[in-house]
Design a protein around this motif. Sequence first.
Motif, short mmCIF file in Angstrom:
data_model
loop_
_atom_site.label_atom_id
_atom_site.label_comp_id
_atom_site.label_asym_id
_atom_site.label_seq_id
_atom_site.Cartn_x
_atom_site.Cartn_y
_atom_site.Cartn_z
N SER A 5 0.74 -1.36 -0.02
CA SER A 5 -0.06 0.20 0.07
C SER A 5 0.91 1.01 -0.06
CB SER A 5 -1.09 0.02 1.27
OG SER A 5 -1.92 -1.20 1.21
N THR A 8 2.36 1.66 -3.41
CA THR A 8 1.72 2.08 -4.28
C THR A 8 1.44 3.61 -4.16
OG1 THR A 8 0.61 -0.18 -4.30
CG2 THR A 8 -0.65 1.86 -5.39
N LEU A 9 0.92 3.88 -2.90
CA LEU A 9 0.58 5.44 -2.62
C LEU A 9 2.03 6.24 -2.98
CD1 LEU A 9 -0.95 7.61 -1.45
CD2 LEU A 9 0.22 7.08 0.67
N HIS A 10 3.30 5.94 -2.81
CA HIS A 10 4.38 6.44 -3.09
C HIS A 10 4.52 6.66 -4.63
CE1 HIS A 10 8.20 7.94 -2.30
NE2 HIS A 10 9.04 7.17 -3.01
N LEU A 11 4.21 5.53 -5.23
CA LEU A 11 4.23 5.68 -6.74
C LEU A 11 3.21 6.55 -7.56
CD1 LEU A 11 5.55 4.42 -9.54
CD2 LEU A 11 3.71 2.79 -9.24
N LEU A 12 2.09 6.40 -6.97
CA LEU A 12 0.94 7.48 -7.38
C LEU A 12 1.38 8.89 -7.17
CD1 LEU A 12 -2.21 5.18 -6.55
CD2 LEU A 12 -1.23 5.53 -8.86
N MET A 13 1.91 9.24 -5.99
CA MET A 13 2.26 10.40 -5.82
C MET A 13 3.35 11.15 -6.75
SD MET A 13 -0.18 11.55 -3.79
CE MET A 13 -1.22 10.50 -4.46
N ILE A 15 3.79 10.05 -9.50
CA ILE A 15 3.24 10.20 -10.96
C ILE A 15 2.88 11.75 -10.98
CG2 ILE A 15 1.46 9.64 -12.32
CD1 ILE A 15 2.28 6.57 -11.57
N ALA A 16 2.10 11.92 -9.75
CA ALA A 16 1.36 13.28 -9.84
C ALA A 16 1.97 14.26 -9.93
CB ALA A 16 0.45 13.28 -8.45
N VAL A 58 0.21 16.27 -2.26
CA VAL A 58 1.04 15.14 -3.02
C VAL A 58 2.11 14.92 -2.25
CG1 VAL A 58 1.82 14.91 -5.30
CG2 VAL A 58 -0.29 15.40 -4.95
#
Length: 144
Positions: A5, A8-13, A15-16, A58
């Motif tokens: 989790s 995934t959060l680190h990757l999504l942030m 990307i943002a 972010v």
Amino acid sequence: MLYLSLKTLHLLMAIAFIGTLFFQVFILAPVGRQLSQELRGRMAVLYGQQARRVIHWVALLLYGAGVALVWPYRQALADPLASSFSVLLSLKLLLAVLIIGHYVALIALRSQECITERGMRLLNISLLVHAVVLVFCAKAMFTL
């Protein structure tokens, strides 16, 4: 499950964060140069307000997840030259700190009203380059 989790959060942030920089450097800045000074100034104010509202959250989530993810590898940081993984992790952390430094510099320059449009563009390009190199290090850590 917590590690997945956080990752995934680190990757999504990430990307943002990088997506916002990419948009600023390659889309917003070139379009802005084609607008009148008045319209460009209004757009910069509105975009800046919205970007700051979003990017603070972010960055908080990105760095928070990053700290949680690096914690199990703190032993590897004790000797940063011991392996390619340690070197890349150390470089990744250095780049993350330099990115924070960019934002501290930006806040200081804005508060003293001594950053120009060109200065902002150069700062955004530098941030984007640092972020891309950081992503390269992150991907290489588990490959090399």
